[in-house]
Scaffold this motif. Sequence first.
Motif, PDB file in Angstrom:
ATOM      1  N   THR A 132      -3.258   1.795  15.525  1.00 12.66           N
ATOM      2  CA  THR A 132      -4.388   2.724  15.360  1.00 12.66           C
ATOM      3  C   THR A 132      -5.294   2.670  16.587  1.00 12.66           C
ATOM      4  OG1 THR A 132      -4.278   2.428  12.969  1.00 12.66           O
ATOM      5  CG2 THR A 132      -6.324   3.342  13.840  1.00 12.66           C
ATOM      6  N   LYS A 133      -5.549   1.463  17.097  1.00 13.11           N
ATOM      7  CA  LYS A 133      -6.403   1.339  18.291  1.00 13.11           C
ATOM      8  C   LYS A 133      -5.727   1.943  19.523  1.00 13.11           C
ATOM      9  CE  LYS A 133      -8.853  -2.737  16.629  1.00 13.11           C
ATOM     10  NZ  LYS A 133     -10.229  -2.296  16.527  1.00 13.11           N
ATOM     11  N   MET A 134      -4.399   1.801  19.595  1.00 15.16           N
ATOM     12  CA  MET A 134      -3.677   2.407  20.723  1.00 15.16           C
ATOM     13  C   MET A 134      -3.814   3.932  20.678  1.00 15.16           C
ATOM     14  SD  MET A 134      -0.328  -0.089  20.484  1.00 15.16           S
ATOM     15  CE  MET A 134       0.857   1.108  21.031  1.00 15.16           C
ATOM     16  N   ILE A 135      -3.691   4.475  19.452  1.00  8.81           N
ATOM     17  CA  ILE A 135      -3.803   5.930  19.281  1.00  8.81           C
ATOM     18  C   ILE A 135      -5.203   6.383  19.692  1.00  8.81           C
ATOM     19  CG2 ILE A 135      -3.865   7.772  17.531  1.00  8.81           C
ATOM     20  CD1 ILE A 135      -1.688   6.040  16.006  1.00  8.81           C
ATOM     21  N   GLU A 136      -6.206   5.611  19.252  1.00  4.44           N
ATOM     22  CA  GLU A 136      -7.590   5.974  19.594  1.00  4.44           C
ATOM     23  C   GLU A 136      -7.825   5.844  21.099  1.00  4.44           C
ATOM     24  OE1 GLU A 136      -9.709   3.460  16.882  1.00  4.44           O
ATOM     25  OE2 GLU A 136      -9.349   4.842  15.196  1.00  4.44           O
ATOM     26  N   ALA A 137      -7.206   4.836  21.714  1.00  6.69           N
ATOM     27  CA  ALA A 137      -7.336   4.678  23.169  1.00  6.69           C
ATOM     28  C   ALA A 137      -6.735   5.873  23.906  1.00  6.69           C
ATOM     29  CB  ALA A 137      -6.661   3.393  23.617  1.00  6.69           C
ATOM     30  N   MET A 138      -5.787   6.563  23.253  1.00  7.63           N
ATOM     31  CA  MET A 138      -5.186   7.766  23.862  1.00  7.63           C
ATOM     32  C   MET A 138      -6.113   8.977  23.720  1.00  7.63           C
ATOM     33  SD  MET A 138      -1.324   7.421  22.352  1.00  7.63           S
ATOM     34  CE  MET A 138      -0.485   8.691  23.302  1.00  7.63           C
ATOM     35  N   GLY A 139      -7.231   8.791  23.035  1.00  6.11           N
ATOM     36  CA  GLY A 139      -8.148   9.917  22.829  1.00  6.11           C
ATOM     37  C   GLY A 139      -7.790  10.719  21.588  1.00  6.11           C
ATOM     38  N   LEU A 140      -6.923  10.161  20.759  1.00  7.20           N
ATOM     39  CA  LEU A 140      -6.508  10.838  19.522  1.00  7.20           C
ATOM     40  C   LEU A 140      -7.034  10.056  18.318  1.00  7.20           C
ATOM     41  CD1 LEU A 140      -2.792  11.378  20.559  1.00  7.20           C
ATOM     42  CD2 LEU A 140      -4.521  13.159  20.395  1.00  7.20           C
ATOM     43  N   ARG A 141      -6.881  10.637  17.148  1.00  2.24           N
ATOM     44  CA  ARG A 141      -7.196   9.913  15.922  1.00  2.24           C
ATOM     45  C   ARG A 141      -5.887   9.665  15.179  1.00  2.24           C
ATOM     46  NH1 ARG A 141     -10.791  14.184  13.060  1.00  2.24           N
ATOM     47  NH2 ARG A 141      -8.857  15.266  13.587  1.00  2.24           N
ATOM     48  N   GLN A 143       0.804  -1.237   0.000  1.00  3.01           N
ATOM     49  CA  GLN A 143       0.000   0.000   0.000  1.00  3.01           C
ATOM     50  C   GLN A 143       0.831   1.280   0.000  1.00  3.01           C
ATOM     51  OE1 GLN A 143      -3.445   0.102   2.629  1.00  3.01           O
ATOM     52  NE2 GLN A 143      -3.306  -2.101   2.939  1.00  3.01           N
ATOM     53  N   GLY A 144       2.110   1.177   0.347  1.00  5.29           N
ATOM     54  CA  GLY A 144       2.950   2.378   0.420  1.00  5.29           C
ATOM     55  C   GLY A 144       2.607   3.272   1.608  1.00  5.29           C
ATOM     56  N   VAL A 145       1.997   2.662   2.631  1.00  4.26           N
ATOM     57  CA  VAL A 145       1.584   3.421   3.822  1.00  4.26           C
ATOM     58  C   VAL A 145       2.068   2.652   5.062  1.00  4.26           C
ATOM     59  CG1 VAL A 145      -0.409   4.350   5.110  1.00  4.26           C
ATOM     60  CG2 VAL A 145      -0.500   4.183   2.603  1.00  4.26           C
ATOM     61  N   PRO A 146       2.662   3.356   6.060  1.00  3.36           N
ATOM     62  CA  PRO A 146       3.154   2.635   7.237  1.00  3.36           C
ATOM     63  C   PRO A 146       2.019   2.140   8.144  1.00  3.36           C
ATOM     64  CG  PRO A 146       3.464   4.995   7.537  1.00  3.36           C
ATOM     65  CD  PRO A 146       2.956   4.788   6.126  1.00  3.36           C
ATOM     66  N   PHE A 147       2.281   1.046   8.805  1.00  2.00           N
ATOM     67  CA  PHE A 147       1.387   0.517   9.845  1.00  2.00           C
ATOM     68  C   PHE A 147      -0.064   0.362   9.385  1.00  2.00           C
ATOM     69  CE2 PHE A 147       4.959   1.646  12.612  1.00  2.00           C
ATOM     70  CZ  PHE A 147       5.000   0.523  13.443  1.00  2.00           C
ATOM     71  N   VAL A 148      -0.237  -0.451   8.350  1.00  2.00           N
ATOM     72  CA  VAL A 148      -1.608  -0.746   7.900  1.00  2.00           C
ATOM     73  C   VAL A 148      -1.944  -2.239   8.044  1.00  2.00           C
ATOM     74  CG1 VAL A 148      -1.920   1.202   6.323  1.00  2.00           C
ATOM     75  CG2 VAL A 148      -0.784  -0.862   5.500  1.00  2.00           C
ATOM     76  N   GLY A 149      -0.961  -3.061   8.449  1.00  3.59           N
ATOM     77  CA  GLY A 149      -1.221  -4.494   8.656  1.00  3.59           C
ATOM     78  C   GLY A 149      -1.732  -4.739  10.073  1.00  3.59           C
ATOM     79  N   ARG A 150      -1.519  -5.958  10.572  1.00  2.00           N
ATOM     80  CA  ARG A 150      -2.050  -6.312  11.909  1.00  2.00           C
ATOM     81  C   ARG A 150      -1.483  -5.403  12.989  1.00  2.00           C
ATOM     82  NH1 ARG A 150      -0.603 -11.722  13.799  1.00  2.00           N
ATOM     83  NH2 ARG A 150      -2.194 -11.444  15.396  1.00  2.00           N
ATOM     84  N   ALA A 151      -0.159  -5.222  12.970  1.00  2.00           N
ATOM     85  CA  ALA A 151       0.462  -4.363  13.983  1.00  2.00           C
ATOM     86  C   ALA A 151      -0.056  -2.928  13.828  1.00  2.00           C
ATOM     87  CB  ALA A 151       1.979  -4.400  13.850  1.00  2.00           C
ATOM     88  N   GLY A 152      -0.279  -2.534  12.579  1.00  2.00           N
ATOM     89  CA  GLY A 152      -0.776  -1.180  12.312  1.00  2.00           C
ATOM     90  C   GLY A 152      -2.188  -0.979  12.832  1.00  2.00           C
ATOM     91  N   GLN A 153      -3.006  -2.024  12.679  1.00  2.00           N
ATOM     92  CA  GLN A 153      -4.376  -1.908  13.201  1.00  2.00           C
ATOM     93  C   GLN A 153      -4.343  -1.738  14.720  1.00  2.00           C
ATOM     94  OE1 GLN A 153      -6.736  -5.243  11.703  1.00  2.00           O
ATOM     95  NE2 GLN A 153      -5.637  -5.010   9.772  1.00  2.00           N
ATOM     96  N   LEU A 154      -3.417  -2.465  15.351  1.00  2.00           N
ATOM     97  CA  LEU A 154      -3.309  -2.314  16.806  1.00  2.00           C
ATOM     98  C   LEU A 154      -2.774  -0.928  17.163  1.00  2.00           C
ATOM     99  CD1 LEU A 154      -3.565  -3.299  19.647  1.00  2.00           C
ATOM    100  CD2 LEU A 154      -1.383  -4.499  19.411  1.00  2.00           C
TER     101      LEU A 154
END
Length: 238
Positions: A120-129, A107-118
């Motif tokens: 993203t969830k960590m970022i959202e858990a911090m109250g950020l997007r 995809q040419g984008v960092p952190f979009v696989g399994r680790a990336g999905q996690l």
Amino acid sequence: MVNTRKELTSSAGNTRKELTSIANDLKRYIEAERAAGTADILSPARPRAAASDQKKARLLEPVKKEVLSCRRCALYKTKKNYVFSDGDPGAPLVFIGEAPGEDEDIQGVPFVGRAGQLLTKMIEAMGLRRQDVYICNVIKCRPPNNRAPLPGEAAACRDYLLSQIGIISPKVICCLGKHAAEALLGTEVFITKIRGKEFEFNGITLIPTYHPAYLLRNPSAKKEVWQDLKKIIKILSG
Ligand code: URA
């Protein structure tokens, strides 16, 4: 020694369950924090300076252009896509991973696989997007078979990373795993020993934590990761 690049083998169903379970745990921590009256810390207000953010985006363009034709190491021959970054160049928080994996290479984008999905969830858990932070890697091309970057590859790519950090000039850098921490601290580290500690990198607070891929293999480490993320939230809101 923590290896963040081992192949992850569980099935898609298991993956979803693991991600949901880790994300739910992080959410429960957040709810407990909110109940304790620290909601303001969990939603760090960000005074935006739109003009300077645009300037940062503009300054990053030539760096990205150079990366997109880079031949400083042999990885350009085997990669499908260069993976420069994702997110907001004006972000106060930068996450640095190790190297693109298969999904990122496609995809040419960092952190979009399994680790990336996690992540993203960590970022959202911090109250950020996800779009509120900046995400990149130590190296911009996928190493064959997801092996760890060789020292020469990390060294060849270091200028790009330093340019990204220098232009973005965030308040906090979160190094995800050993390789990101080593790239910036310039010394060999044991991530188990340094995670959650505060370092200084060119005037920026640097906090290493476990790589999300490690967290997927070792869900019990989520408590420590959450402690580290809370520390980051506090610094961002300070
Ligand atoms: N792991 C990383 O370190 N970086 C990515 O972009 C994806 C997985």
